[in-house]
Design a protein around this motif. Structure first.
Motif, PDB file in Angstrom:
ATOM      1  N   LYS A 134       1.046   7.720  13.919  1.00 39.44           N
ATOM      2  CA  LYS A 134       0.288   7.298  12.422  1.00 39.44           C
ATOM      3  C   LYS A 134       1.778   6.419  11.858  1.00 39.44           C
ATOM      4  O   LYS A 134       2.915   6.533  11.619  1.00 39.44           O
ATOM      5  CB  LYS A 134       1.548   9.097  11.783  1.00 39.44           C
ATOM      6  CG  LYS A 134       0.649  10.488  12.026  1.00 39.44           C
ATOM      7  CD  LYS A 134       1.402  11.341  11.782  1.00 39.44           C
ATOM      8  CE  LYS A 134       0.620  12.552  11.453  1.00 39.44           C
ATOM      9  NZ  LYS A 134       0.871  13.861  11.339  1.00 39.44           N
ATOM     10  N   PRO A 135       0.617   5.066  12.023  1.00 36.03           N
ATOM     11  CA  PRO A 135       2.245   3.994  11.982  1.00 36.03           C
ATOM     12  C   PRO A 135       2.252   3.915  10.031  1.00 36.03           C
ATOM     13  O   PRO A 135       1.562   4.811   9.184  1.00 36.03           O
ATOM     14  CB  PRO A 135       0.459   2.477  11.559  1.00 36.03           C
ATOM     15  CG  PRO A 135      -0.063   3.331  11.282  1.00 36.03           C
ATOM     16  CD  PRO A 135      -0.294   5.279  12.139  1.00 36.03           C
ATOM     17  N   MET A 136       3.591   3.429  10.436  1.00 40.64           N
ATOM     18  CA  MET A 136       4.167   3.591   8.537  1.00 40.64           C
ATOM     19  C   MET A 136       3.606   2.708   8.073  1.00 40.64           C
ATOM     20  O   MET A 136       4.124   1.280   8.797  1.00 40.64           O
ATOM     21  CB  MET A 136       5.116   3.897   8.678  1.00 40.64           C
ATOM     22  CG  MET A 136       5.894   4.675   9.218  1.00 40.64           C
ATOM     23  SD  MET A 136       7.801   4.897   9.267  1.00 40.64           S
ATOM     24  CE  MET A 136       8.496   5.774   7.793  1.00 40.64           C
ATOM     25  N   ASN A 137       2.927   1.754   6.706  1.00 40.63           N
ATOM     26  CA  ASN A 137       2.172   1.121   6.499  1.00 40.63           C
ATOM     27  C   ASN A 137       2.335   0.832   5.173  1.00 40.63           C
ATOM     28  O   ASN A 137       2.744   1.985   4.826  1.00 40.63           O
ATOM     29  CB  ASN A 137       0.480   1.121   6.556  1.00 40.63           C
ATOM     30  CG  ASN A 137      -0.100   1.133   8.100  1.00 40.63           C
ATOM     31  OD1 ASN A 137       0.774   0.182   9.184  1.00 40.63           O
ATOM     32  ND2 ASN A 137      -1.320   1.324   9.079  1.00 40.63           N
ATOM     33  N   VAL A 138       2.688  -0.183   4.864  1.00 40.21           N
ATOM     34  CA  VAL A 138       2.570  -0.675   3.176  1.00 40.21           C
ATOM     35  C   VAL A 138       1.212  -1.275   3.360  1.00 40.21           C
ATOM     36  O   VAL A 138       0.876  -2.084   3.729  1.00 40.21           O
ATOM     37  CB  VAL A 138       3.503  -1.392   2.918  1.00 40.21           C
ATOM     38  CG1 VAL A 138       3.373  -2.075   1.160  1.00 40.21           C
ATOM     39  CG2 VAL A 138       5.306  -1.198   3.470  1.00 40.21           C
ATOM     40  N   HIS A 139       0.269  -0.909   1.703  1.00 36.78           N
ATOM     41  CA  HIS A 139      -0.598  -2.230   1.549  1.00 36.78           C
ATOM     42  C   HIS A 139      -0.776  -2.917   0.241  1.00 36.78           C
ATOM     43  O   HIS A 139      -0.132  -1.986  -0.684  1.00 36.78           O
ATOM     44  CB  HIS A 139      -2.494  -0.905   1.023  1.00 36.78           C
ATOM     45  CG  HIS A 139      -2.435  -0.114   2.419  1.00 36.78           C
ATOM     46  ND1 HIS A 139      -3.485  -0.341   2.676  1.00 36.78           N
ATOM     47  CD2 HIS A 139      -1.844   0.559   3.064  1.00 36.78           C
ATOM     48  CE1 HIS A 139      -3.416   0.463   4.153  1.00 36.78           C
ATOM     49  NE2 HIS A 139      -2.457   1.321   4.276  1.00 36.78           N
ATOM     50  N   VAL A 140      -0.766  -4.231   0.561  1.00 38.28           N
ATOM     51  CA  VAL A 140       0.020  -4.842  -1.071  1.00 38.28           C
ATOM     52  C   VAL A 140      -1.373  -6.171  -1.147  1.00 38.28           C
ATOM     53  O   VAL A 140      -1.605  -6.450  -0.388  1.00 38.28           O
ATOM     54  CB  VAL A 140       0.919  -5.664  -0.599  1.00 38.28           C
ATOM     55  CG1 VAL A 140       2.552  -4.950  -0.376  1.00 38.28           C
ATOM     56  CG2 VAL A 140       0.889  -6.605   0.594  1.00 38.28           C
ATOM     57  N   PHE A 141      -1.234  -5.962  -2.526  1.00 34.42           N
ATOM     58  CA  PHE A 141      -2.235  -7.061  -3.625  1.00 34.42           C
ATOM     59  C   PHE A 141      -1.396  -8.724  -3.353  1.00 34.42           C
ATOM     60  O   PHE A 141      -0.097  -8.760  -3.271  1.00 34.42           O
ATOM     61  CB  PHE A 141      -2.012  -6.999  -4.080  1.00 34.42           C
ATOM     62  CG  PHE A 141      -3.079  -5.041  -5.275  1.00 34.42           C
ATOM     63  CD1 PHE A 141      -4.123  -5.742  -5.358  1.00 34.42           C
ATOM     64  CD2 PHE A 141      -2.079  -4.141  -5.369  1.00 34.42           C
ATOM     65  CE1 PHE A 141      -5.412  -4.015  -5.475  1.00 34.42           C
ATOM     66  CE2 PHE A 141      -2.772  -3.499  -5.673  1.00 34.42           C
ATOM     67  CZ  PHE A 141      -4.063  -3.499  -5.580  1.00 34.42           C
TER      68      PHE A 141
ATOM     69  N   THR B 297      -2.933  -4.994   4.813  1.00 33.54           N
ATOM     70  CA  THR B 297      -1.720  -3.850   5.418  1.00 33.54           C
ATOM     71  C   THR B 297      -0.874  -4.521   6.300  1.00 33.54           C
ATOM     72  O   THR B 297      -1.039  -5.439   7.594  1.00 33.54           O
ATOM     73  CB  THR B 297      -3.037  -2.537   6.199  1.00 33.54           C
ATOM     74  OG1 THR B 297      -3.637  -2.702   5.222  1.00 33.54           O
ATOM     75  CG2 THR B 297      -2.242  -1.566   6.555  1.00 33.54           C
ATOM     76  N   HIS B 298       0.249  -4.056   6.717  1.00 36.12           N
ATOM     77  CA  HIS B 298       1.447  -4.550   7.781  1.00 36.12           C
ATOM     78  C   HIS B 298       2.023  -3.053   7.761  1.00 36.12           C
ATOM     79  O   HIS B 298       2.527  -2.182   7.013  1.00 36.12           O
ATOM     80  CB  HIS B 298       2.378  -5.490   6.365  1.00 36.12           C
ATOM     81  CG  HIS B 298       3.804  -5.409   7.232  1.00 36.12           C
ATOM     82  ND1 HIS B 298       3.411  -6.562   8.164  1.00 36.12           N
ATOM     83  CD2 HIS B 298       4.693  -4.918   6.791  1.00 36.12           C
ATOM     84  CE1 HIS B 298       4.999  -6.424   8.562  1.00 36.12           C
ATOM     85  NE2 HIS B 298       5.338  -5.806   8.202  1.00 36.12           N
ATOM     86  N   GLN B 299       2.647  -2.981   9.096  1.00 36.39           N
ATOM     87  CA  GLN B 299       2.552  -1.451   9.392  1.00 36.39           C
ATOM     88  C   GLN B 299       4.746  -1.911   9.690  1.00 36.39           C
ATOM     89  O   GLN B 299       4.705  -3.613  10.096  1.00 36.39           O
ATOM     90  CB  GLN B 299       2.493  -1.662  11.263  1.00 36.39           C
ATOM     91  CG  GLN B 299       3.420  -0.546  12.047  1.00 36.39           C
ATOM     92  CD  GLN B 299       2.731   0.097  13.205  1.00 36.39           C
ATOM     93  OE1 GLN B 299       1.704  -0.471  13.884  1.00 36.39           O
ATOM     94  NE2 GLN B 299       3.316   0.956  14.198  1.00 36.39           N
TER      95      GLN B 299
END
Length: 142
Positions: A38-45, A14-16
């Motif tokens: 409410k952090p804006m996160n991206v969850h990546v494989f 997970t990256h904020q």
């Protein structure tokens, strides 16, 4: 003897997101101001997954198709933007607290990753994905 699999990579990270000034990004609260809950996160494989391997193979195939079609491997700026957006969308599990024009899922991912005004976002994810340390288990306390 130690089982080597204990060092295996975790499937996702997970990256904020950070803005162009390298400040953490948060979704707006009801008052229109950033809500730090409410952090804006991206969850990546990550690189240790079949999803990532499939996305890398698709990227290589697109490059080969482009080479066969044009007779050269030079990417245009548009090709590079689309290729990066396609790859990142393929390895994105989900967004958290991120919206653009009521888009969802892959359409949302592609919109974010291909928007030149948001070029700092793909750059962050390229950096995240290139370092396997971001996909390791937390070290046990000594």
């Amino acid at each position: 003897m130690t089982n080597l699999k204990k060092y295996a990579l975790v499937p996702t990270a997970t990256h904020q997101l950070r803005d162009g000034n390298d400040e953490p990004m948060f979704a707006d609260g009801p008052d229109g101001k950033p809500d730090e809950s409410k952090p804006m996160n991206v969850h990546v494989f990550g690189p240790g997954t079949k999803v990532y391997a499939k996305a890398k193979a698709a990227q290589a195939n697109r490059n080969m198709d482009r080479y066969k079609k044009k007779g050269k491997s030079d990417l245009t700026a548009e090709d590079q933007i689309k290729d990066t957006a396609d790859f990142l969308a393929a390895v994105t599990d989900r967004f958290e607290n991120i919206e653009v024009d009521e888009l969802t899922d892959k359409a949302l991912h592609l919109a974010v990753y291909s928007d030149l005004e948001l070029c700092f976002i793909p750059a962050q994810l390229d950096k995240l994905l290139s370092d396997t340390a971001n996909f390791t288990k937390a070290s046990p306390a000594a």
